[in-house]
Design a protein around this motif. Structure first.
Motif, short mmCIF file in Angstrom:
data_model
loop_
_atom_site.label_atom_id
_atom_site.label_comp_id
_atom_site.label_asym_id
_atom_site.label_seq_id
_atom_site.Cartn_x
_atom_site.Cartn_y
_atom_site.Cartn_z
N VAL A 63 0.84 -1.06 0.06
CA VAL A 63 0.00 0.07 0.02
C VAL A 63 1.06 1.30 0.14
N GLY A 64 0.44 2.37 -0.58
CA GLY A 64 1.40 3.66 -0.67
C GLY A 64 0.56 4.66 -0.36
N PRO A 65 1.26 5.69 0.59
CA PRO A 65 0.70 6.76 1.25
C PRO A 65 0.28 7.87 0.05
N ILE A 66 -0.87 8.34 0.51
CA ILE A 66 -1.42 9.48 -0.26
C ILE A 66 -0.98 10.70 0.75
N ALA A 67 0.05 11.50 0.04
CA ALA A 67 0.44 12.74 0.80
C ALA A 67 1.10 13.74 -0.06
N GLU A 68 0.41 14.98 0.10
CA GLU A 68 1.15 16.23 -0.51
C GLU A 68 2.78 16.18 -0.87
N GLU A 69 3.42 15.81 0.22
CA GLU A 69 4.98 15.76 0.17
C GLU A 69 5.39 15.03 -0.72
N TYR A 70 4.40 13.67 -1.15
CA TYR A 70 4.99 12.83 -2.22
C TYR A 70 4.39 13.20 -3.40
N GLN A 71 3.71 13.91 -3.38
CA GLN A 71 2.70 14.33 -4.79
C GLN A 71 1.84 13.21 -5.16
N THR A 72 1.27 12.52 -4.38
CA THR A 72 0.56 11.35 -4.68
C THR A 72 -0.61 11.56 -4.23
N CYS A 73 -1.75 10.94 -4.83
CA CYS A 73 -3.28 11.33 -4.53
C CYS A 73 -4.03 10.03 -4.87
N PHE A 74 -5.20 10.06 -4.27
CA PHE A 74 -6.07 8.94 -4.14
C PHE A 74 -6.64 8.65 -5.50
N GLY A 75 -6.62 7.51 -5.88
CA GLY A 75 -7.41 7.07 -7.31
C GLY A 75 -6.85 5.72 -7.66
N SER A 76 -6.89 5.30 -8.71
CA SER A 76 -6.70 4.07 -9.42
C SER A 76 -5.32 3.78 -9.88
N GLU A 77 -4.47 4.88 -10.01
CA GLU A 77 -3.01 4.83 -10.81
C GLU A 77 -2.28 4.23 -9.76
N ASP A 84 13.65 5.70 -1.65
CA ASP A 84 13.19 6.09 0.00
C ASP A 84 14.16 6.87 0.51
N GLU A 85 14.50 7.09 1.74
CA GLU A 85 15.48 7.76 2.56
C GLU A 85 16.72 6.83 2.43
N PRO A 107 -1.10 6.30 -16.86
CA PRO A 107 0.04 6.72 -16.22
C PRO A 107 0.20 6.31 -14.85
N ALA A 108 1.18 6.22 -14.26
CA ALA A 108 1.54 5.86 -12.95
C ALA A 108 1.80 7.11 -12.29
N GLN A 109 1.75 7.06 -10.62
CA GLN A 109 2.27 8.12 -9.93
C GLN A 109 3.47 7.67 -9.59
N VAL A 110 4.74 8.63 -9.87
CA VAL A 110 6.00 8.28 -9.38
C VAL A 110 6.44 8.98 -8.32
N ALA A 111 6.88 8.24 -7.37
CA ALA A 111 7.20 9.06 -5.93
C ALA A 111 8.40 8.78 -5.39
N LEU A 112 8.96 9.63 -4.62
CA LEU A 112 10.19 9.77 -3.84
C LEU A 112 9.84 9.45 -2.42
N LEU A 113 9.55 8.57 -1.56
CA LEU A 113 9.06 8.51 -0.46
C LEU A 113 10.39 8.62 0.53
N ILE A 114 10.55 9.85 0.86
CA ILE A 114 11.79 10.50 1.86
C ILE A 114 11.62 9.93 3.38
N ASN A 115 10.22 9.65 3.79
CA ASN A 115 10.18 9.25 5.06
C ASN A 115 9.86 7.71 5.21
N PHE A 116 10.24 6.75 4.42
CA PHE A 116 9.80 5.45 4.15
C PHE A 116 11.22 4.65 4.00
N THR A 117 11.31 3.66 4.24
CA THR A 117 12.58 2.57 4.21
C THR A 117 11.84 1.12 3.74
N SER A 118 12.43 0.81 2.45
CA SER A 118 12.40 -0.67 2.28
C SER A 118 13.58 -1.03 1.39
#
Length: 160
Positions: A63-77, A84-85, A107-118
């Motif tokens: 699951v991926g976070p929806i957050a303004e800081e990651y520029q991700t939004c709620f939807g099906s993409e 990550d960090e 298209p996909a939402q491409v994000a850099l999750l700076i407060n996340f680790t994997s």
């Protein structure tokens, strides 16, 4: 190919992220036990698998976070996590997932999750509100993520 289709159908029809994951876990365990001597779960599975199993690519399905800081939004993409960090994930895998997602129509939402680790080669995630609580997502987002992953896994000539 029929076995893969049957497995995907079982997984798509089971309860999954955001609800009771026991059905999905049981299906996965039933399939995996056929191919291993022992099996368990923990929070360091990717690192262990990378050292022990053949192959060069590990794609986390999360699951991926929806957050303004990651520029991700709620939807099906789906959200394709580019890093990550700890740093960026494998660029060629991320680029191939982006291309595969385009093949299946969105298209996909491409994000850099700076407060996340994997620790995989890439992450393909469902946009989710409340990733560590009562998770909320669109059912069609699960299907969109599955289509993107299947498109990535199929040889280029079989993608549609």
């Amino acid at each position: 190919m029929e076995d893969s289709t049957n497995l995907l159908t079982l997984l798509l029809n089971a309860c999954g992220p955001g609800s009771d994951e026991n059905k999905v876990q049981a299906i996965c365990q039933t399939e995996q036990v056929k191919h291993c001597d022992e099996m368990w779960t923990d929070n360091a599975g990717v690192r262990f698998a990378a050292r022990q199993l053949p192959g060069t690519t590990a794609i986390a399905v999360k699951v991926g976070p929806i957050a303004e800081e990651y520029q991700t939004c709620f939807g099906s993409e789906p959200i394709l996590v580019a890093g990550d960090e700890k740093g960026h994930y494998t660029r060629s895998v991320t680029d191939a997932l982006i291309a595969a997602r385009g093949v299946v129509g969105a298209p996909a939402q491409v994000a850099l999750l700076i407060n996340f680790t994997s620790d995989p080669s890439a992450i393909l995630a469902i946009p989710t509100e409340n990733t560590h609580g009562f998770e909320v997502m669109l059912p069609r987002a699960i299907n969109a993520r599955t289509k993107a992953l299947v498109a990535y896994l199929l040889p280029r000539g079989q993608r549609s």
